[in-house]
Design an enzyme around this catalytic site. Structure first.
Site, PDB file in Angstrom:
ATOM      1  N   PRO A   1     -48.481  13.132  26.874  1.00 43.83           N
ATOM      2  CA  PRO A   1     -48.052  13.420  25.506  1.00 43.83           C
ATOM      3  C   PRO A   1     -46.569  13.800  25.464  1.00 43.83           C
ATOM      4  CG  PRO A   1     -50.111  14.541  26.011  1.00 43.83           C
ATOM      5  CD  PRO A   1     -49.610  13.963  27.290  1.00 43.83           C
ATOM      6  N   GLU A   2     -45.859  13.253  24.513  1.00 47.40           N
ATOM      7  CA  GLU A   2     -44.457  13.628  24.311  1.00 47.40           C
ATOM      8  C   GLU A   2     -44.365  14.554  23.099  1.00 47.40           C
ATOM      9  OE1 GLU A   2     -41.494  10.644  24.824  1.00 47.40           O
ATOM     10  OE2 GLU A   2     -42.683   9.492  26.235  1.00 47.40           O
TER      11      GLU A   2
ATOM     12  N   LYS B   1     -42.074  19.508  25.099  1.00 46.89           N
ATOM     13  CA  LYS B   1     -43.464  19.089  25.278  1.00 46.89           C
ATOM     14  C   LYS B   1     -44.368  20.248  25.639  1.00 46.89           C
ATOM     15  CE  LYS B   1     -41.728  15.892  28.184  1.00 46.89           C
ATOM     16  NZ  LYS B   1     -41.730  14.839  29.221  1.00 46.89           N
TER      17      LYS B   1
END
Ligand SMILES: [Zn+2]
Length: 333
Positions: free
Chosen positions: A38-39, A97
């Site tokens: 996930p960014e 993040k």
């Protein structure tokens, strides 16, 4: 029923997908030639979902079902349960993040989503989905919070005094959405580096939140090759690429995050989401949306980089760097 955060049905599929590996993850990996985590936009979507679901709620009980996700909590699973019980969540926060769940008393839970970590809201009586690792119950009797993680690269730990900023991530730079983000200072630090632009963009201490996907997208917007040296960049060029990164991440956030389900849907041809949202990443052999030249995928930093060979021309001396990269390329497998 169990549902993913955020609780709105429209978002359910996407946020679940952040952390649903297996077949879908494999499909993306196969398609894009790279693992993805996930960014910033995806983590922000999770943060917003949590903010509307747990803020102000007191925890009445915690059960750790597998020790691995609390391995960073060095005192162990039983201590994690004792420490967290009775606390009240303040609004979840994020830097780049990295996500943390502050308590109203000044401590916090630091959350690592890893490759497959996800939060879900579920009634206490709802059956456990596979890979449920930690369960939080609340004093108000409302839906509980569950941390689900198949691959368990992620996890939770209590960060004493971490409500404002957990010390574990104090070295992480501010992200471009942070009100105190210093663009001029970041540009100056970037230009002092003896490196290339993509490596700098991925350096979470310089500017946080940019991962492989949005680095490639930002470089395409800025018409810049990933191996462009940073030391001889103008201030305008450096500011331009950072601004582009903020812009592509902002657009992704508007779309609800470039979730894996959305990518997966497009791969199967049933949605335009993927092509609309990503200009180059994962689009090897497809036309550049700007000039029609076919996108290339090239190895860089042990991952794939996607670029338009016409819009993002190789910098001078790139062949030398390319030869130097051969070494790491051999190790990529
Ligand atoms: Zn192009």
């Amino acid at each position: 029923m169990t549902r993913c955060l955020p609780p709105s049905p429209a978002d359910e599929k996407r946020v679940c997908s952040l952390a649903r590996p297996g077949q879908r993850r494999a499909s993306l990996a196969q398609h894009a030639g790279a693992r993805s985590v996930p960014e910033l936009p995806e983590v922000e979507v999770v943060r917003r979902g949590l903010a509307s679901s747990i803020t102000g709620r007191q925890i009445s009980g915690v059960r750790v079902l597998h020790p691995r996700p609390v391995r960073r909590h060095l005192a162990g699973p039983a201590d994690f349960e004792v420490q967290v019980t009775g606390r009240t969540f303040a609004e979840p926060r994020r830097r780049g993040k990295y996500l943390w769940l502050p308590f109203t008393d000044g401590d916090a839970i630091l959350a690592h989503l890893g490759m497959s970590g996800q939060f879900r809201l579920a009634d206490a009586a709802a059956p456990l989905v596979p890979n449920t690792r930690i369960i939080f119950a609340f004093a108000d009797g409302g839906p509980g919070l569950r941390f689900v993680d198949q691959r368990m690269f992620g996890g939770l730990s209590v960060s004493p005094g971490g409500a404002e900023l957990p010390r574990e991530i104090a070295h992480i730079g501010r992200d471009p959405f942070d009100p105190e983000f210093d663009l001029a200072g970041t540009v100056a630090r970037l230009r002092r580096r003896d490196t290339v632009i993509k490596r700098a963009l991925l350096d979470q201490q310089l500017v946080s939140g940019i991962g492989n996907i949005y680095a490639d997208e930002a470089l395409w917007v800025a018409r810049m090759h990933y191996a462009r040296p940073t030391h001889n960049m103008s201030r305008g060029q450096a500011a331009g690429v950072i601004t582009a990164a903020a812009s592509v991440m902002s657009n992704a956030l508007d779309d609800g995050g470039t979730s894996f389900d959305a990518l997966y849907v497009n791969i199967n041809g049933s949605s335009g989401y993927f092509d609309r949202s990503l200009a180059v990443y994962g689009r090897e052999g497809k036309p550049c949306p700007r000039c029609g030249t076919l996108i290339r995928r090239e190895p860089f930093m042990n991952r794939s980089s996607y670029r338009c060979p016409r819009c993002q021309r190789s910098p001078r001396g790139f062949k030398i760097q390319s030869a130097m990269r051969e070494h790491s390329r051999k190790n990529e497998g």
